[in-house]
Design a protein around this motif. Structure first.
Motif, short mmCIF file in Angstrom:
data_model
loop_
_atom_site.label_atom_id
_atom_site.label_comp_id
_atom_site.label_asym_id
_atom_site.label_seq_id
_atom_site.Cartn_x
_atom_site.Cartn_y
_atom_site.Cartn_z
N MET A 113 -3.86 65.31 87.39
CA MET A 113 -3.78 66.97 87.75
C MET A 113 -4.74 67.48 89.06
SD MET A 113 -3.88 68.66 83.70
CE MET A 113 -5.66 69.35 83.24
N GLU A 114 -4.04 68.58 89.07
CA GLU A 114 -4.61 69.66 90.04
C GLU A 114 -5.93 70.53 89.66
OE1 GLU A 114 -3.07 69.41 93.34
OE2 GLU A 114 -1.49 68.40 92.88
N ARG A 115 -6.56 70.57 90.99
CA ARG A 115 -8.68 71.28 90.18
C ARG A 115 -7.55 72.52 89.49
NH1 ARG A 115 -8.59 68.77 95.21
NH2 ARG A 115 -10.65 67.87 96.13
N GLN A 116 -6.45 73.34 89.94
CA GLN A 116 -6.40 74.72 89.86
C GLN A 116 -6.46 74.93 87.74
OE1 GLN A 116 -4.57 73.77 92.06
NE2 GLN A 116 -4.98 74.77 94.06
N GLN A 117 -5.22 73.58 87.95
CA GLN A 117 -5.20 73.38 86.43
C GLN A 117 -6.55 73.05 85.38
OE1 GLN A 117 -2.35 69.88 87.70
NE2 GLN A 117 -0.78 71.05 85.54
N TYR A 118 -7.17 72.31 85.70
CA TYR A 118 -8.78 71.74 85.46
C TYR A 118 -9.47 73.05 85.01
CZ TYR A 118 -8.36 66.93 85.07
OH TYR A 118 -8.11 65.68 84.83
N ALA A 119 -9.20 74.25 86.17
CA ALA A 119 -9.75 75.54 86.06
C ALA A 119 -9.60 76.44 84.66
CB ALA A 119 -10.36 75.64 87.83
N GLN A 120 -7.98 76.81 85.20
CA GLN A 120 -7.51 77.35 84.06
C GLN A 120 -7.83 77.00 82.71
OE1 GLN A 120 -6.26 79.82 84.09
NE2 GLN A 120 -5.10 79.82 82.02
N GLN A 121 -7.81 75.40 82.19
CA GLN A 121 -8.87 74.96 81.01
C GLN A 121 -9.94 75.35 80.87
OE1 GLN A 121 -7.49 70.58 80.87
NE2 GLN A 121 -5.41 70.82 80.76
N CYS A 122 -10.41 75.10 81.85
CA CYS A 122 -12.03 75.84 81.57
C CYS A 122 -12.08 76.94 81.23
CB CYS A 122 -12.83 74.93 82.71
SG CYS A 122 -12.93 73.49 83.14
N SER A 123 -11.24 77.53 81.85
CA SER A 123 -11.20 79.39 81.27
C SER A 123 -10.87 79.57 80.19
CB SER A 123 -9.64 80.17 82.73
OG SER A 123 -9.91 81.21 82.27
N GLU A 124 -9.78 78.36 79.69
CA GLU A 124 -9.04 79.25 78.04
C GLU A 124 -9.97 78.25 77.27
OE1 GLU A 124 -5.99 76.38 78.04
OE2 GLU A 124 -4.33 78.27 78.86
#
Length: 277
Positions: A1-12
């Protein structure tokens, strides 16, 4: 996955209090995509949110690693500054010194009115409070918590009535409030919990009656010469405290279920997405 997707998951996950899950997700992203300032910030924030010395050290390490990659990253700077600001200056003098230099840098980089500048202003106001300010703030927090419990009691009572009438257990998905209510209905089912349901349905009256009964019992025991000083009346608070403990347990259970559902969805997304390499 892309970094942005991991960051979005962390945010959620962070939004629902899943700090351990945030740390796991951030580490997975760093392992797959390499060190990244945003993921390191989420890792640090998820450690700092635990508010324990061991976690604070891990948070500091994550922030410093992130700032080594991006020295002017405002998110990292403000997060690390907040950690330093709330640390004990006697036990961690190096953090107190860093807080001063980082605040100067943040004020240079963050324009007035920006979210980062507002976080700094709010934290400075918090750090400058005196003893009586802390006492007042503690009283306000206690009042807010009681208001939340009172609202939750009403919502749970309504949910229990709907469950008894319809007999249908709704799918709450990732809605945190709905999951907490569903957990409360589940925990308060059955005849053994009928007294607790009654107390929650009439919470305000239960508080008044319990106070009067406990006060009267203590006075009666003292005036009757049974004891010189009585605390036996406080035992009458046990049922009401047990009812509110059920609400807190439901809150934790609902939160846990939402976090698990989010993690399951995130795992599916990772399985469908090719590795970023």
């Amino acid at each position: 996955m892309e970094r942005q997707q991991y960051a979005q998951q962390c945010s959620e996950l962070f939004a629902v209090g899943g700090y351990a899950a945030v740390r796991k997700t951030a580490r997975a992203g760093i392992e797959e995509c390499g060190p990244d300032p945003v993921l390191l910030r989420w890792l640090g924030q998820a450690h700092a949110a635990e508010d324990e010395d061991d976690h604070d050290r891990e948070a500091e390490a994550a922030y410093r690693q992130g700032l080594a990659l991006a020295p002017d990253d405002l998110g990292l700077l403000v997060s690390y500054w907040e950690l330093c600001l709330r640390s004990d200056s006697f036990d961690h003098p190096h953090r107190a010194r860093r807080a001063v230099t980082m605040q100067e840098k943040i004020e240079q980089l963050a324009p007035p009115g920006s979210p980062e500048r507002r976080r700094v202003d709010d934290a400075v106001g918090w750090a400058g409070r005196g003893y009586w300010d802390d006492v007042t703030a503690g009283a306000v927090r206690g009042q807010v918590e009681q208001e939340v419990l009172a609202e939750q009691s009403v919502l749970v009572t309504d949910a229990l009535r709907r469950a008894a009438r319809d007999g249908v257990r709704p799918d709450t998905g990732e809605d945190l409030r709905a999951a907490e209510l569903a957990a409360a209905v589940e925990l308060l089912q059955g005849s053994r919990n009928a007294p607790l349901r009654l107390l929650l349905a009439h919470r305000a009256g239960a508080y008044v009656v319990t106070f009067l009964a406990s006060f009267s019992l203590n006075k009666a025991l003292v005036w009757g010469g049974v004891v010189r000083f009585s605390l036996w009346g406080w035992l009458l608070w046990i049922p009401l405290l047990a009812a509110e403990a059920k609400l807190r347990q439901a809150k934790r259970l609902g939160q846990q279920r939402v976090i698990e559902r989010m993690q399951a969805r995130h795992e599916e997304a990772r399985d469908r997405t090719p590795s970023a390499g």
